[in-house]
Design a protein around this motif. Sequence first.
Motif, PDB file in Angstrom:
ATOM      1  N   UNK A 190     -28.190 -31.544  -2.507  1.00 24.08           N
ATOM      2  CA  UNK A 190     -28.483 -30.420  -3.398  1.00 24.08           C
ATOM      3  C   UNK A 190     -28.904 -30.912  -4.784  1.00 24.08           C
ATOM      4  N   UNK A 191     -28.192 -31.902  -5.306  1.00 24.28           N
ATOM      5  CA  UNK A 191     -28.546 -32.486  -6.604  1.00 24.28           C
ATOM      6  C   UNK A 191     -29.944 -33.096  -6.545  1.00 24.28           C
ATOM      7  N   UNK A 192     -30.263 -33.784  -5.466  1.00 25.87           N
ATOM      8  CA  UNK A 192     -31.592 -34.383  -5.317  1.00 25.87           C
ATOM      9  C   UNK A 192     -32.684 -33.306  -5.336  1.00 25.87           C
ATOM     10  N   UNK A 193     -32.421 -32.178  -4.675  1.00 24.94           N
ATOM     11  CA  UNK A 193     -33.416 -31.109  -4.627  1.00 24.94           C
ATOM     12  C   UNK A 193     -33.702 -30.555  -6.016  1.00 24.94           C
ATOM     13  N   UNK A 194     -32.665 -30.388  -6.817  1.00 22.89           N
ATOM     14  CA  UNK A 194     -32.846 -29.884  -8.181  1.00 22.89           C
ATOM     15  C   UNK A 194     -33.635 -30.892  -9.022  1.00 22.89           C
ATOM     16  N   UNK A 195     -33.303 -32.158  -8.899  1.00 22.91           N
ATOM     17  CA  UNK A 195     -34.012 -33.187  -9.660  1.00 22.91           C
ATOM     18  C   UNK A 195     -35.498 -33.210  -9.329  1.00 22.91           C
ATOM     19  N   UNK A 196     -35.837 -32.886  -8.076  1.00 27.91           N
ATOM     20  CA  UNK A 196     -37.236 -32.957  -7.665  1.00 27.91           C
ATOM     21  C   UNK A 196     -38.106 -31.958  -8.425  1.00 27.91           C
ATOM     22  N   UNK A 197     -37.516 -30.866  -8.884  1.00 22.97           N
ATOM     23  CA  UNK A 197     -38.290 -29.862  -9.605  1.00 22.97           C
ATOM     24  C   UNK A 197     -38.745 -30.342 -10.982  1.00 22.97           C
ATOM     25  N   UNK A 198     -38.148 -31.417 -11.486  1.00 15.21           N
ATOM     26  CA  UNK A 198     -38.591 -31.977 -12.765  1.00 15.21           C
ATOM     27  C   UNK A 198     -39.998 -32.564 -12.675  1.00 15.21           C
ATOM     28  N   UNK A 199     -40.443 -32.837 -11.461  1.00 13.50           N
ATOM     29  CA  UNK A 199     -41.780 -33.398 -11.269  1.00 13.50           C
ATOM     30  C   UNK A 199     -42.856 -32.430 -11.756  1.00 13.50           C
ATOM     31  N   UNK A 200     -42.601 -31.137 -11.638  1.00 13.01           N
ATOM     32  CA  UNK A 200     -43.633 -30.132 -11.929  1.00 13.01           C
ATOM     33  C   UNK A 200     -44.115 -30.199 -13.378  1.00 13.01           C
ATOM     34  N   UNK A 201     -43.231 -30.129 -14.390  1.00 13.88           N
ATOM     35  CA  UNK A 201     -43.756 -30.226 -15.764  1.00 13.88           C
ATOM     36  C   UNK A 201     -44.359 -31.596 -16.078  1.00 13.88           C
ATOM     37  N   UNK A 202     -43.824 -32.648 -15.477  1.00 15.52           N
ATOM     38  CA  UNK A 202     -44.359 -33.992 -15.726  1.00 15.52           C
ATOM     39  C   UNK A 202     -45.788 -34.134 -15.211  1.00 15.52           C
ATOM     40  N   UNK A 203     -46.137 -33.372 -14.174  1.00 13.46           N
ATOM     41  CA  UNK A 203     -47.459 -33.509 -13.562  1.00 13.46           C
ATOM     42  C   UNK A 203     -48.589 -33.064 -14.485  1.00 13.46           C
ATOM     43  N   UNK A 204     -48.284 -32.278 -15.519  1.00 13.52           N
ATOM     44  CA  UNK A 204     -49.331 -31.787 -16.413  1.00 13.52           C
ATOM     45  C   UNK A 204     -50.072 -32.920 -17.113  1.00 13.52           C
TER      46      UNK A 204
END
Length: 416
Positions: free
Chosen positions: A181-195
Motif C-alpha cells: 500500500x505504501x509503495x502504491x502511494x509513493x508511485x503517484x509522486x511520479x505524476x508531478x515529476x513527469x512535467x
Amino acid sequence: MAAIEGATRPASGFGWRTPLVIIICGSLIGMLTFGPRSSVGFFMQPFSQEFGWGRDVFALAFAVQNLLWGIGQPFAGAVADKFGSVRVICIGAFLYAAGLLMMRYSSTPLELNIGAGLLIGFGLSGCSFNLVLSAFGKLLPPEWRGVALGAGTAAGSFGQFIFAPFTVAMIDNTGWQATLTVFAVLMLLVIPLSLALATPTAGAAPDAPAAQKQSFKSALTEAFGHRSYVLLVLGFFTCGFQLAFITMHLPAYLVDRGLPAAVGGWVIAIIGLFNIIGSLTVGYVQGKLPKRYILSFIYFTRALATVAFIMLPLTTTSALVFGAISGLAWLSTVPPTSSLVSLMFGTRWLATLYGFAFFSHQVGGFLGAWLGGIVFDKFGSYTPVWWLSVLFGVLSALINLPIVEEPVARPVAQPA
C-alpha cells in the motif's frame, strides 16, 4: 505551438526546465519506479507462506510482468515519440500504483498475475527509466547526454539501494500488505515529476532533416535490417535474463543456503549502491572508449562473478562481494545500449527503437524469472539456471564485439 517549439529546443534555453532540473526530476522518477520493482523477491516467501503456493506461482507473475513490460515498451515509446512523454508516464504511474494495490488484495494466482503481472508490467512500460532516458536524449544538449544517461540509470539503482532494506524492514514490522500500500502511494509522486520531461507533441517541421521526417514503418525496417542493431538487441537478452533471475530468486537462494533473510536485503541493496558507481562510470567513459567493448566487458565480468559465487563457499561476505561486483555491472549496460541506438539512428524514434531492444531484454527477464521457479520446484536447486546465466553472459560478450559504432547510411531521404 510555442510550447512545442520550446520542447524541441535545448533545455538550457527553455524556462525552468534547465538540464539540471530535467536530470533531477527524471532521476527521481527512475528511483521511485525501479525501487519497488527491484524488491519484488522479498514478497515471494510471504506470499507462498500465506497462501501455500509454490515458488513457481510467484515466479510466473514476475515473469509475466517482465514480458509485458517488454511488449508494452515499444508501443509506449512510439506514443511518447509521437505525442510526448508526459501523458505516457502519467498513465504508466497510475497502472503501476493500481497493480501494487491489486497485489496487496490478491488471494489467488489469477489476481496476482493481473496485479503483479499485467498492471505493473504495462505500468512499467509507461513510466520506467526507459522513457526517462529517451526524454533525456530528446531534451538535453549533446554535452549533457552521456552524464545524464548514467545518472538516470544510477538513480534506478539508488532506488534499489533504498527500497531493498526498507522493504525487508516494512514486511517484518507492518506486513507485506501494508508495504504494498505504501509503495502504491509513493508511485503517484511520479505524476508531478513527469512535467519536467515534456517532449514534443507535434510532427517534425517541413524543413526538418530527413531523419526527423522518417516514418514509424521505415524506422523499424531500417533498424531491423541493420546488423549492428540486431546484435545489440540479441545481446541485451542476457542482461534481462540475469537481472530478473537474481532479483527474483537470490533472496530465497540465500535463505535456502542458511543465511538470514536480512542478508538478501543487504545484497540487493549493495547491488543498487554499486550500480550507481558502475552506471555513472560507464556514462562517463562511454564517450572515451568504444561502447561495444564496454558492453562485452560487462557481460564477461558478470559471467566470471557468477562462476566464482556458485563455486566458492557461501558466506555473508561472499554474498556481499558478489552483490558489489554484480552491482558494478548491473544496469551499466543501459547507457551504452541507449547511446548506440541514438548514434545509429538519431533521436526521432529513439524511445521506439530502444523499446524494441528492451523487449529482447524483457524476454530474457521472463525466462530468467520463470525458469528459476520451474527449475527449483523440479530439482530443488537453482544450479542449472546459474550455469545458464554464465553461458548467456559469455555469448553476449562475443555478440557485442562486431557492432559498428557509426550512424546508419541514409543515401536518400526517408518518406514522411
